[in-house]
Design an enzyme around this catalytic site. Structure first.
Site, short mmCIF file in Angstrom:
data_model
loop_
_atom_site.label_atom_id
_atom_site.label_comp_id
_atom_site.label_asym_id
_atom_site.label_seq_id
_atom_site.Cartn_x
_atom_site.Cartn_y
_atom_site.Cartn_z
NE ARG A 53 17.91 -16.63 21.81
CZ ARG A 53 18.46 -17.28 22.83
NH1 ARG A 53 17.79 -17.53 23.92
NH2 ARG A 53 19.72 -17.65 22.75
NE ARG A 92 18.47 -17.96 30.56
CZ ARG A 92 19.33 -18.76 31.19
NH1 ARG A 92 19.49 -18.71 32.50
NH2 ARG A 92 20.03 -19.62 30.50
NE ARG A 106 24.59 -18.04 30.51
CZ ARG A 106 23.97 -18.51 29.45
NH1 ARG A 106 24.57 -19.37 28.65
NH2 ARG A 106 22.74 -18.13 29.17
NE ARG A 158 24.73 -22.75 31.75
CZ ARG A 158 24.03 -22.21 30.77
NH1 ARG A 158 24.07 -22.74 29.56
NH2 ARG A 158 23.25 -21.18 31.01
CE LYS A 166 19.69 -22.01 23.02
NZ LYS A 166 19.09 -22.40 24.31
#
Ligand code: AP5
Ligand code: MG
Ligand code: ZN
Length: 219
Positions: A93, A171, A160, A127, A18
């Site tokens: 969401r 998540r 993160r 990431r 996203k």
């Protein structure tokens, strides 16, 4: 004829791209890219009273309550010229948020990035992100030129807090349960674009651009 302005939302599981695709799309159409995740992380980093409240939800892999999320987004949208267009990343969401947004502004493209859970996990585990400008990298798939340093602003690259195996799993569960119903919500509105998010980054973007062009959007 006046140029058709892009009023897009991006949705998909954590790690579906996203942020990556939302930024590319916003740059191409020269519109703002607004990510609720980024807004929340900035608030949390600022250690405000609201930030402390947000932290509880973000670090549990749960959705921030609708009332708070809608207020943060509406506040952000008020400061923008909505006629010029925008890309919303990670909002709405759930159907309640989508209904709220529909009262504020009518979306003309809903980009659904489809990525299997196993690929989403692989991506999030690799990431890293810039502490200063939030530019996203992947250790193997889109590495920075110099390890640990942002190619855009020179900032430090970090992981993160919510990219732990346990929180990624939570998540993903939240996504399947709360966010997936948006597929039928936006299909009914006639604005759904389903994209194969498992291709390499430039091909995902190419598919988005082809499908938006078919709907009459020219960059
Ligand atoms: P948010 O920050 O939006 O997190 P998320 O939904 O979990 O999504 P991510 O940002 O992790 O992934 P992404 O899809 O942006 O992928 P990216 O481009 O980085 O939200 C965080 C939290 O805030 C939520 O959990 C919730 O608590 C709260 N929140 C936010 N919005 C809310 C709302 N509306 N309501 C309530 N609560 C809300 O890519 C991932 C990695 O993959 C990168 O390393 C990238 O380089 C790589 N990559 C990208 N595309 C490809 C590709 N095609 N091939 C290979 N690698 C790729
Ligand atoms: Mg993101
Ligand atoms: Zn940076």
């Amino acid at each position: 004829m006046a140029k058709k302005r892009l009023r897009a939302i991006m949705f998909g599981p954590p790690g579906s791209g996203k942020g990556t695709q939302g930024q590319l799309l916003a740059d191409r159409f020269d519109v703002p890219h607004v990510s609720t995740g980024e807004l929340f992380r900035a608030e949390i980093a600022g250690k405000s009273a609201q930030g402390k409240m947000l932290k509880k939800y973000v670090e549990a892999g749960a959705l921030v309550p609708d009332e708070l999320t809608n207020a943060v987004v509406t506040n952000q949208l008020k400061r923008m010229d909505l006629r010029k267009g925008f890309v919303l990343d990670g909002y709405p969401r759930n159907v309640e948020q989508a209904t709220h947004l529909n009262r504020v502004v009518k979306i003309n493209i809903a980009v659904q990035l489809r990525v299997a859970d196993v690929e989403a996990v692989r991506r999030l585990v690799g990431r890293v992100q810039c502490v200063d400008c939030e530019q996203v990298y992947h250790k193997t798939d889109s590495p920075p030129i110099k390890p640990g340093m942002c190619a855009l602003c020179g900032g430090n690259l970090i992981k993160r807090n919510d990219d732990t195996k346990n929180l990624i799993r939570k998540r993903l569960e939240t996504f399947h349960f709360m966010t997936e119903p948006l597929v039928s919500y936006y299909r009914q509105k006639g604005v759904l674009l389903t994209i194969n998010g498992e291709q390499a980054i430039p091909y995902v973007f190419e598919e988005i651009m082809k499908k938006t062009a078919k709907l009459g959007f020219k960059s």
